[in-house]
Write a protein that holds these residues in place. Structure first.
Motif, PDB file in Angstrom:
ATOM      1  N   LYS A 137       0.876  -1.106   0.170  1.00 26.54           N
ATOM      2  CA  LYS A 137      -0.012   0.039  -0.023  1.00 26.54           C
ATOM      3  C   LYS A 137       0.682   1.186   0.118  1.00 26.54           C
ATOM      4  O   LYS A 137       0.484   2.206  -0.562  1.00 26.54           O
ATOM      5  CB  LYS A 137      -0.926  -0.031   1.080  1.00 26.54           C
ATOM      6  CG  LYS A 137      -2.331  -0.884   0.990  1.00 26.54           C
ATOM      7  CD  LYS A 137      -3.098  -1.008   2.388  1.00 26.54           C
ATOM      8  CE  LYS A 137      -3.530   0.322   2.738  1.00 26.54           C
ATOM      9  NZ  LYS A 137      -4.352   0.136   4.073  1.00 26.54           N
ATOM     10  N   LYS A 138       2.019   1.243   0.725  1.00 26.90           N
ATOM     11  CA  LYS A 138       2.987   2.291   0.750  1.00 26.90           C
ATOM     12  C   LYS A 138       3.435   2.592  -0.641  1.00 26.90           C
ATOM     13  O   LYS A 138       3.498   3.671  -1.251  1.00 26.90           O
ATOM     14  CB  LYS A 138       4.138   2.083   1.710  1.00 26.90           C
ATOM     15  CG  LYS A 138       5.102   3.334   1.725  1.00 26.90           C
ATOM     16  CD  LYS A 138       6.112   2.848   2.911  1.00 26.90           C
ATOM     17  CE  LYS A 138       7.067   4.249   3.010  1.00 26.90           C
ATOM     18  NZ  LYS A 138       8.239   3.745   3.930  1.00 26.90           N
ATOM     19  N   ILE A 140       1.885   1.781  -3.615  1.00 27.70           N
ATOM     20  CA  ILE A 140       0.862   2.360  -4.709  1.00 27.70           C
ATOM     21  C   ILE A 140       0.075   3.445  -4.131  1.00 27.70           C
ATOM     22  O   ILE A 140      -0.513   4.162  -5.085  1.00 27.70           O
ATOM     23  CB  ILE A 140      -0.189   1.180  -4.979  1.00 27.70           C
ATOM     24  CG1 ILE A 140      -0.694   0.711  -3.783  1.00 27.70           C
ATOM     25  CG2 ILE A 140       0.283  -0.134  -5.413  1.00 27.70           C
ATOM     26  CD1 ILE A 140      -2.247  -0.271  -3.896  1.00 27.70           C
ATOM     27  N   ASN A 141       0.574   3.783  -2.880  1.00 28.01           N
ATOM     28  CA  ASN A 141      -0.215   5.217  -2.627  1.00 28.01           C
ATOM     29  C   ASN A 141       0.847   6.355  -2.396  1.00 28.01           C
ATOM     30  O   ASN A 141       0.242   7.438  -2.087  1.00 28.01           O
ATOM     31  CB  ASN A 141      -0.688   5.119  -1.154  1.00 28.01           C
ATOM     32  CG  ASN A 141      -1.931   4.307  -1.037  1.00 28.01           C
ATOM     33  OD1 ASN A 141      -2.805   4.705  -2.069  1.00 28.01           O
ATOM     34  ND2 ASN A 141      -2.193   3.324  -0.077  1.00 28.01           N
ATOM     35  N   HIS A 142       2.000   5.875  -2.930  1.00 25.83           N
ATOM     36  CA  HIS A 142       3.078   7.247  -2.724  1.00 25.83           C
ATOM     37  C   HIS A 142       2.758   8.021  -3.852  1.00 25.83           C
ATOM     38  O   HIS A 142       2.140   7.652  -5.135  1.00 25.83           O
ATOM     39  CB  HIS A 142       4.423   6.616  -3.237  1.00 25.83           C
ATOM     40  CG  HIS A 142       5.693   7.153  -3.208  1.00 25.83           C
ATOM     41  ND1 HIS A 142       5.851   8.288  -4.064  1.00 25.83           N
ATOM     42  CD2 HIS A 142       6.605   7.455  -2.381  1.00 25.83           C
ATOM     43  CE1 HIS A 142       6.974   9.023  -3.799  1.00 25.83           C
ATOM     44  NE2 HIS A 142       7.393   8.437  -2.671  1.00 25.83           N
ATOM     45  N   LYS A 143       3.054   9.297  -3.634  1.00 26.30           N
ATOM     46  CA  LYS A 143       2.772  10.421  -4.291  1.00 26.30           C
ATOM     47  C   LYS A 143       2.882  10.409  -5.849  1.00 26.30           C
ATOM     48  O   LYS A 143       2.474  10.709  -6.811  1.00 26.30           O
ATOM     49  CB  LYS A 143       2.965  11.700  -3.864  1.00 26.30           C
ATOM     50  CG  LYS A 143       4.517  11.933  -3.776  1.00 26.30           C
ATOM     51  CD  LYS A 143       4.778  13.521  -3.305  1.00 26.30           C
ATOM     52  CE  LYS A 143       6.229  13.420  -3.046  1.00 26.30           C
ATOM     53  NZ  LYS A 143       6.546  14.926  -2.358  1.00 26.30           N
ATOM     54  N   LYS A 146       0.854   7.771  -7.654  1.00 29.85           N
ATOM     55  CA  LYS A 146      -0.602   8.260  -7.888  1.00 29.85           C
ATOM     56  C   LYS A 146      -0.607   9.331  -9.028  1.00 29.85           C
ATOM     57  O   LYS A 146      -1.075   9.362  -9.747  1.00 29.85           O
ATOM     58  CB  LYS A 146      -0.964   8.969  -6.576  1.00 29.85           C
ATOM     59  CG  LYS A 146      -1.348   8.115  -5.442  1.00 29.85           C
ATOM     60  CD  LYS A 146      -2.569   7.144  -6.090  1.00 29.85           C
ATOM     61  CE  LYS A 146      -3.090   6.478  -4.757  1.00 29.85           C
ATOM     62  NZ  LYS A 146      -4.299   5.867  -5.258  1.00 29.85           N
ATOM     63  N   GLU A 151      -3.888   4.715 -10.195  1.00 24.38           N
ATOM     64  CA  GLU A 151      -4.165   3.168  -9.521  1.00 24.38           C
ATOM     65  C   GLU A 151      -3.793   2.077 -10.314  1.00 24.38           C
ATOM     66  O   GLU A 151      -3.412   2.401 -11.701  1.00 24.38           O
ATOM     67  CB  GLU A 151      -5.389   3.226  -9.051  1.00 24.38           C
ATOM     68  CG  GLU A 151      -6.621   3.357 -10.350  1.00 24.38           C
ATOM     69  CD  GLU A 151      -7.974   3.307  -9.785  1.00 24.38           C
ATOM     70  OE1 GLU A 151      -8.297   3.140  -8.604  1.00 24.38           O
ATOM     71  OE2 GLU A 151      -8.965   3.227 -10.741  1.00 24.38           O
ATOM     72  N   GLU A 170      -8.011  -5.486   2.998  1.00 21.77           N
ATOM     73  CA  GLU A 170      -7.585  -5.050   1.643  1.00 21.77           C
ATOM     74  C   GLU A 170      -8.001  -6.042   0.300  1.00 21.77           C
ATOM     75  O   GLU A 170      -7.097  -6.437  -0.492  1.00 21.77           O
ATOM     76  CB  GLU A 170      -6.280  -4.736   1.771  1.00 21.77           C
ATOM     77  CG  GLU A 170      -5.945  -3.853   2.595  1.00 21.77           C
ATOM     78  CD  GLU A 170      -6.596  -2.359   2.421  1.00 21.77           C
ATOM     79  OE1 GLU A 170      -6.855  -2.104   1.322  1.00 21.77           O
ATOM     80  OE2 GLU A 170      -6.782  -1.670   3.374  1.00 21.77           O
TER      81      GLU A 170
END
Length: 223
Positions: A137-138, A140-143, A146, A151, A170
């Motif tokens: 998650k870290k 795929i959620n990194h700025k 994104k 996604e 999840e």
């Protein structure tokens, strides 16, 4: 990186997709192919700076043929109207996650990840995500991830994958059948002066994603 000959050739091929036309314009095809190969050659050098797994590749390991396989298709057009190159550990048929460049007038994109993996590989990737979901998650959620991709855009199953609990918080992250990402490019971007810089920056943004996936692929290759 100059790609104007490639774009011009593909535009004409789109309007004249026949063996007769192709044979008459083979010289233009060879020029376009060489131009695209030069781009892939440069990318191999640059990608190897942040992903050591691909440092022993050559251009032939990465480029796809322009001929279409029409055996099981209603569309009998003999040629693809794009050039594609997949920079990936072990070459384009290895089954690892990698970095893909697709040049097609009006439909170019930078992509990557793992597409249609074998059942055992897909299960291993899902298991690694399950076991290390916070790490994934870290990524795929990194700025930067994104900004470039938004996604994951692989196809998904509607069912809970076998062997995983339905109440896993999840669970949607385990439903992907392909773990791929894409960033579309306009023709203006493709022909722009900073085309190469855009590709490299985009590939860098997907590197942690690919490396996470390849950890599971490598494990399955070893067992």
């Amino acid at each position: 990186m100059n790609i104007i000959n490639t774009i011009n050739f593909l535009n004409e091929l789109t309007k004249n997709n026949s063996k007769e036309w192709f044979d008459k314009n083979r010289k233009q095809y060879e020029i376009a192919k060489a131009e695209f190969a030069e781009i892939i050659t440069g990318l191999l050098v640059d990608v190897a700076k942040f992903d050591k797994e691909i440092q022993f590749l050559n251009v032939k390991d990465c480029m796809f043929r322009i001929n279409r396989d029409v055996r099981f298709s209603n569309d009998k057009s003999p040629y693809k109207t794009n050039f594609g190159g997949f920079i990936v550990r072990g070459g384009k048929k290895s089954g690892f996650a990698g970095y893909y460049l697709h040049i097609q007038p009006g439909a170019s994109f930078i992509g990557g990840g793992i597409y249609m993996p074998q059942t055992d590989i897909l299960k291993a990737v899902r298991q690694d995500i399950y076991d290390n979901v916070d790490e994934f998650k870290k990524i795929i959620n990194h700025k930067n991830f994104k900004k470039n991709f938004g996604e994951i855009n692989g196809s998904k199953t509607t069912l809970t994958p076998k062997g995983f609990a339905k109440d896993f918080p999840e669970i949607d992250l385990l439903k992907f059948k392909d773990y791929t990402v894409m960033r579309f490019m306009s023709d203006k971007e493709v022909l722009g002066e900073n085309f190469a810089e855009v590709i490299i920056a985009t590939f860098k943004a997907m590197a942690p994603f690919n490396q996470f996936i390849n950890r599971a692929v490598s494990y399955m290759r070893e067992v």
